[in-house]
Enzyme design. Structure first.
Site, PDB file in Angstrom:
ATOM      1  N   PRO A  21       0.870  -1.177   0.000  1.00  0.00           N
ATOM      2  CA  PRO A  21       0.000   0.000   0.000  1.00  0.00           C
ATOM      3  C   PRO A  21       0.907   1.226   0.000  1.00  0.00           C
ATOM      4  O   PRO A  21       1.827   1.295   0.810  1.00  0.00           O
ATOM      5  CB  PRO A  21      -0.771  -0.112   1.316  1.00  0.00           C
ATOM      6  CG  PRO A  21      -0.201  -1.257   2.071  1.00  0.00           C
ATOM      7  CD  PRO A  21       0.848  -1.917   1.249  1.00  0.00           C
ATOM      8  N   MET A  22       0.696   2.153  -0.901  1.00  0.00           N
ATOM      9  CA  MET A  22       1.573   3.331  -0.956  1.00  0.00           C
ATOM     10  C   MET A  22       0.708   4.575  -1.123  1.00  0.00           C
ATOM     11  O   MET A  22       0.304   4.932  -2.234  1.00  0.00           O
ATOM     12  CB  MET A  22       2.590   3.206  -2.097  1.00  0.00           C
ATOM     13  CG  MET A  22       3.610   2.104  -1.880  1.00  0.00           C
ATOM     14  SD  MET A  22       4.951   2.120  -3.087  1.00  0.00           S
ATOM     15  CE  MET A  22       4.195   1.314  -4.488  1.00  0.00           C
ATOM     16  N   HIS A 199       7.054   5.152   5.317  1.00  0.00           N
ATOM     17  CA  HIS A 199       7.111   5.296   6.776  1.00  0.00           C
ATOM     18  C   HIS A 199       7.417   3.969   7.454  1.00  0.00           C
ATOM     19  O   HIS A 199       6.873   2.933   7.082  1.00  0.00           O
ATOM     20  CB  HIS A 199       5.781   5.861   7.299  1.00  0.00           C
ATOM     21  CG  HIS A 199       5.684   7.331   7.121  1.00  0.00           C
ATOM     22  ND1 HIS A 199       5.127   7.902   6.002  1.00  0.00           N
ATOM     23  CD2 HIS A 199       6.112   8.350   7.910  1.00  0.00           C
ATOM     24  CE1 HIS A 199       5.216   9.212   6.111  1.00  0.00           C
ATOM     25  NE2 HIS A 199       5.804   9.512   7.253  1.00  0.00           N
TER      26      HIS A 199
END
Ligand SMILES: Cc1cc2nc3c(=O)[nH]c(=O)nc-3n(C[C@H](O)[C@H](O)[C@H](O)COP(=O)(O)O)c2cc1C
Length: 370
Positions: A21-22, A199
């Site tokens: 997921p980006m 992150h």
């Protein structure tokens, strides 16, 4: 049963390959392409505020553009950090000082007003209306996977997701975090190594005691701890080639999760920046928390270097995650100067991106040795 065969059967996919997921990079169409090629696409929805009634429309819109045979073949991804305290006036002032030394047009910095938080899943699950809205959306789409970054929800919420037949995945960056996730019946652990882009999903240990394990060390430690009896293990970080995928699958991983290798494709929202990789000067990456308030691996552009330099000269308390990130995003919108203030999240291997490859060619390269 072999872990990857077990997981691919449960997910109804051909290859043990999850598209990371980006947020800020993926579109529904991009993710759908990966699912249609035999992997599992993901839709990052951390920006949707489920305390707001129009969140249903936002999710509907994203899902309507996710054109695959079975729309439940998807990983919906949330951020699940602890709520962040409101910034003090001193921290806001420090933030402005930090950026005044980076952005030549000081007026831009002074015009930033947006010190608002980003909502976390933890805030949705404690708000009755938000949780019921969220669960009814999940009931409608029945995604195969719901995943969490920066922590996990309460056991009662995890149980509700399981009742809907959803597999719950979460990121871990250490053995302690993986053991913790297993106690809460998390089905799949994304083992995020230090080389990974984006992150860092740590939630138990602070940066000063973070062991900064590589993907391979983290995977081996966690695998040897669970001895095949625990959750699905999914290494993530620095995986950009079929031989590496084969190594992990042959050694007990249920799947791999890949992000950076896809950043150069034309469907990526950040492709204009990555389209020159391999043709322009190689830059290092760095793990910085200055932009968003949480540590993230990003390309060291002149903007990031100036920010690091500015913070060294004037260290001081800054607004927390979300508040800091939203202020930066407003500043980025206001900035008309020459300095590119983009925040290009990418893993240590970003320089091996070949921007000429299509999504199909990348999937083929990653799965060719399986
Ligand atoms: C541009 C970018 C954005 C990211 N955004 C998210 C996100 O929204 N949610 C999440 O769980 N992980 C996010 N990640 C981390 C990835 O899930 C994954 O850990 C990482 O991409 C794996 O390492 P790699 O980039 O070396 O393949 C992001 C990574 C990148 C590169």
């Amino acid at each position: 049963m072999n872990a990857s065969i077990n997981l691919t059967k449960r997910l109804g996919i051909k290859y043990p390959l999850l598209l990371a997921p980006m947020a800020g990079v993926l579109t529904s169409a991009f993710s759908a392409t990966v699912t249609n090629l035999g992997g599992l696409g993901s839709i990052p929805i951390s920006h949707i505020d489920f305390t707001n009634a129009n969140s249903i429309d936002q999710l509907d819109k994203l899902m309507s553009k996710y054109q695959v045979r079975d729309r439940s073949s998807v990983n919906l991804n949330f951020f699940c950090h602890e709520p962040v305290p409101e910034p003090t006036e001193v921290s806001i002032d420090n933030w402005k000082q930090l950026y005044r030394r980076v952005i030549s047009d000081e007026d831009v910095v002074d015009r930033v007003r947006l010190f608002t938080p980003s909502k976390s899943f933890k805030e949705f699950e404690t708000d009755e209306a938000a949780l019921s809205r969220l669960l009814s959306c999940l009931d409608k789409f029945r995604p195969k996977v719901v995943s969490f970054h920066f922590g996990i929800p309460a056991s009662s919420t995890i149980a509700k997701l399981h009742d809907l037949g959803i597999l719950v995945f979460a990121s871990a960056t250490s053995l302690d975090e993986a053991v913790y996730l297993h106690k809460f019946e998390i089905d799949g652990i994304i083992l995020q190594g230090f080389e990974a882009g984006g992150h860092r999903g740590n939630f138990l240990s602070d940066a000063d005691v973070d062991e900064k394990l590589s993907t391979q060390s983290l995977f081996v430690q966690v695998r040897d701890h669970f001895k095949g009896e625990g959750p699905f293990l999914i290494p993530a970080g620095g995986i950009d080639d079929g031989a590496i995928v084969k190594y992990y699958i042959d050694n007990g991983a249920a799947a791999v999760q890949v992000g950076t290798a896809f950043l150069g494709v034309r469907e990526s929202l950040t492709s204009p920046f990555f389209s020159n990789v391999g043709r322009s000067e190689r830059r290092n990456t760095a793990m910085v928390d200055l932009v968003s308030g949480k540590f993230a691996r990003t390309v060291r552009t002149p903007f990031i270097d100036a920010l690091i330099d500015s913070a060294k000269k004037f260290p001081g308390e800054l607004p927390g995650y979300g508040y800091r990130y939203n202020a930066y995003k407003e500043l980025r919108g206001l900035n008309k100067g020459e300095l590119d203030v983009g925040f290009y999240l990418a893993g240590q291997n970003y320089y091996s991106i070949n921007p000429d490859l299509s999504i199909e060619e990348i999937v083929k390269n990653l799965t060719k040795d399986l």
